[in-house]
Design a protein around this motif. Structure first.
Motif, short mmCIF file in Angstrom:
data_model
loop_
_atom_site.label_atom_id
_atom_site.label_comp_id
_atom_site.label_asym_id
_atom_site.label_seq_id
_atom_site.Cartn_x
_atom_site.Cartn_y
_atom_site.Cartn_z
N VAL A 48 0.85 -1.19 0.00
CA VAL A 48 0.00 0.00 0.00
C VAL A 48 0.89 1.24 0.00
O VAL A 48 1.85 1.33 0.77
N ASP B 37 0.66 5.52 0.03
CA ASP B 37 -0.15 6.72 0.18
C ASP B 37 0.36 7.79 -0.79
O ASP B 37 1.50 8.24 -0.69
N ASP C 5 -3.47 4.63 -2.00
CA ASP C 5 -4.35 5.42 -1.15
C ASP C 5 -4.23 6.89 -1.50
O ASP C 5 -3.20 7.34 -2.01
N SER C 6 -5.28 7.63 -1.21
CA SER C 6 -5.27 9.10 -1.37
C SER C 6 -4.90 9.51 -2.79
O SER C 6 -4.13 10.44 -3.01
N ARG D 77 -7.66 2.60 -4.12
CA ARG D 77 -8.38 2.02 -2.98
C ARG D 77 -9.84 1.74 -3.34
O ARG D 77 -10.39 0.69 -2.97
#
Length: 217
Positions: free
Chosen positions: A13, A15, A136-137, A206
């Motif tokens: 993962v 970000d 993510d984000s 995500r």
């Protein structure tokens, strides 16, 4: 292609805003199905066969223009016996055995159970090899190829990359599509077993990951 390991596979993962990394346990049939090469092969053959455009077409004897009358009498001319001008053996005549548009029923077919098993097996093999990522984000205020390039470099992706987004990630899709090593899709219907095998890394936003897991089975 390696078999799925006994230990639960993990996704890396990343970000997109903070640049921080973590891991995510992957569970369920999407990521824990033993890949069967003969089923995956059948699925790839079926997918590629379904994409053929079938634009080639030739005219048969009954479709070419010309008189249907015998060109000259059978005997007494000193020339070879001949029929009408539409004969396949004559210049400008019809074609025998040439390609025609795609018939109603053609090509390889696999049932839904096989297709799901092939997709899950291919994705599970990617997960077992540590080639599944989750972003993510992932928010782009405006399309930016430069920002997309920086993100790919930060993640250390070698490519080719299959980037799976949702329809809500419009700016992100526009940003990544200019990178030659990245193939962008925005829905499950836009990629299959063939695309999974072509990519070295598979990256999900995500939202796309949650949607894929929610559609499991």
């Amino acid at each position: 292609m390696s078999k799925v390991a006994e230990a639960r596979p993990q996704a890396q993962v990343f970000d997109a805003r903070s640049g921080e990394g973590s891991t995510l346990d992957l569970s369920g049939a999407r990521f824990e199905t033993e890949p069967k090469e003969h089923v995956i092969h059948r699925a790839v053959v079926q997918e590629l066969d379904a994409r053929r455009r079938w634009t080639a077409s030739t005219k048969g004897r009954s479709e070419v223009r010309g008189s249907g009358a015998k060109l000259w009498r059978q005997k007494g001319t000193g020339r070879a016996r001949v029929g009408d001008a539409q004969s396949p053996i004559r210049y400008g005549g019809g074609t025998w055995g040439g390609p025609k548009p795609k018939p109603a029923r053609y090509g390889k077919r696999i049932n839904r159970k096989e297709a799901v098993a092939a997709f899950n097996g291919a994705l599970s093999a990617k997960a077992a090899d540590g080639e599944v990522f989750v972003l993510d984000s992932l928010a782009f205020d405006a399309p930016s190829t430069k920002a997309a390039r920086e993100l790919v470099d930060q993640m250390g992706l070698a490519g080719p990359v299959l980037l799976v987004l949702t329809e809500d990630d419009g700016n992100a899709a526009l940003s990544f599509r200019n990178l030659p090593e990245v193939a962008v899709v925005t829905g499950r219907e836009q990629y299959g077993v063939y695309e999974l095998l072509q990519a070295r890394e598979v990256v999900f936003s995500r939202a796309a990951y949650a949607k894929l897991v929610g559609e499991e089975g």
